[in-house]
Enzyme design. Sequence first.
Site, PDB file in Angstrom:
ATOM      1  N   LYS A  10      36.310  42.292  37.991  1.00 18.68           N
ATOM      2  CA  LYS A  10      36.463  41.674  39.294  1.00 18.68           C
ATOM      3  C   LYS A  10      37.934  41.655  39.660  1.00 18.68           C
ATOM      4  O   LYS A  10      38.781  41.301  38.839  1.00 18.68           O
ATOM      5  CB  LYS A  10      35.918  40.238  39.264  1.00 18.68           C
ATOM      6  CG  LYS A  10      36.115  39.464  40.562  1.00 18.68           C
ATOM      7  CD  LYS A  10      35.543  38.065  40.443  1.00 18.68           C
ATOM      8  CE  LYS A  10      35.760  37.265  41.729  1.00 18.68           C
ATOM      9  NZ  LYS A  10      35.176  35.905  41.636  1.00 18.68           N
ATOM     10  N   PRO A 194      45.494  38.198  41.978  1.00 19.95           N
ATOM     11  CA  PRO A 194      45.483  39.657  42.034  1.00 19.95           C
ATOM     12  C   PRO A 194      46.313  40.270  40.904  1.00 19.95           C
ATOM     13  O   PRO A 194      47.265  39.660  40.419  1.00 19.95           O
ATOM     14  CB  PRO A 194      46.113  39.952  43.403  1.00 19.95           C
ATOM     15  CG  PRO A 194      45.873  38.717  44.216  1.00 19.95           C
ATOM     16  CD  PRO A 194      45.968  37.588  43.238  1.00 19.95           C
ATOM     17  N   ASN A 195      45.911  41.460  40.490  1.00 22.61           N
ATOM     18  CA  ASN A 195      46.633  42.237  39.474  1.00 22.61           C
ATOM     19  C   ASN A 195      46.699  41.546  38.118  1.00 22.61           C
ATOM     20  O   ASN A 195      47.583  41.819  37.306  1.00 22.61           O
ATOM     21  CB  ASN A 195      48.055  42.571  39.958  1.00 22.61           C
ATOM     22  CG  ASN A 195      48.060  43.258  41.309  1.00 22.61           C
ATOM     23  OD1 ASN A 195      47.244  44.141  41.563  1.00 22.61           O
ATOM     24  ND2 ASN A 195      48.955  42.840  42.188  1.00 22.61           N
ATOM     25  N   ARG A 196      45.765  40.611  37.898  1.00 26.33           N
ATOM     26  CA  ARG A 196      45.703  39.878  36.628  1.00 26.33           C
ATOM     27  C   ARG A 196      46.954  39.036  36.366  1.00 26.33           C
ATOM     28  O   ARG A 196      47.221  38.623  35.244  1.00 26.33           O
ATOM     29  CB  ARG A 196      45.477  40.831  35.449  1.00 26.33           C
ATOM     30  CG  ARG A 196      44.116  41.528  35.464  1.00 26.33           C
ATOM     31  CD  ARG A 196      43.001  40.504  35.366  1.00 26.33           C
ATOM     32  NE  ARG A 196      41.697  41.093  35.112  1.00 26.33           N
ATOM     33  CZ  ARG A 196      40.823  41.455  36.052  1.00 26.33           C
ATOM     34  NH1 ARG A 196      41.156  41.307  37.327  1.00 26.33           N
ATOM     35  NH2 ARG A 196      39.653  41.940  35.734  1.00 26.33           N
ATOM     36  N   LEU A 197      47.712  38.745  37.414  1.00 31.45           N
ATOM     37  CA  LEU A 197      48.884  37.865  37.272  1.00 31.45           C
ATOM     38  C   LEU A 197      48.446  36.429  37.558  1.00 31.45           C
ATOM     39  O   LEU A 197      48.898  35.787  38.503  1.00 31.45           O
ATOM     40  CB  LEU A 197      49.998  38.305  38.222  1.00 31.45           C
ATOM     41  CG  LEU A 197      50.540  39.720  37.982  1.00 31.45           C
ATOM     42  CD1 LEU A 197      51.618  40.060  39.012  1.00 31.45           C
ATOM     43  CD2 LEU A 197      51.109  39.836  36.572  1.00 31.45           C
TER      44      LEU A 197
END
Length: 218
Positions: A10, A194-197
């Site tokens: 996701k 977002p972007n796994r940050l």
Amino acid sequence: MITDLSRLRKNYKKRNVFNKIPDNPFYLFDDWFQNEILIQKKNNINQEVNAMSLSTIGKDGGPETRIVLLKEYSKNGFIFYTNYLSSKGISIKNFPKVCLSFFWNRTDRQIIIKGVTSKLKIKKSNEYFDKRPIENQLSSWSSRQSTFILNKDFLEKKYKKWSFFFKNKKITRPFYWGGYIVSPYKIEFWQGQPNRLHNRLVYQLKEDKIWIVKQLSP
């Protein structure tokens, strides 16, 4: 059998950040929890916002996790009810440190709570038991949670037996059933980004009862 799940992912799109960080984590917990309730009401969803995983240490020294329902929270801790003689009840008695975890998919939020568990006072457990639906009260008498049974029919017969026993009587709380309160010493808030940050905020309770808060790498 090998099932490749590498493509199941996701992309978190919400950009919520911790704009105002309260000194006490219970304020943030309450804000997030009440927000989930509002979202459900707005979207006419009937899910258990108060469902949380409860992890304990079992007899074999390994972790055991199951879902229970949060029934009350305050600055003193988080309350749930169960059978004291169940596997989780025995685990708590032997090792009262536990971990609670909430995950809310619609807001991409997770809360992890570490704390020490203790039994509620008898009066408190009695008050809550009296508020339960009659069917739930009878189930507490009918089931010796975590013990082996022959089949479902065996359980149904016990339910009928106690239904007959308490007919036209007040159903009292079984001595082996009641509440626990988890007094936290560490609470982590996780917000998908977002972007796994991802945003992670952790509160740690010090000996002087003051909460220290820090941000963590995702």
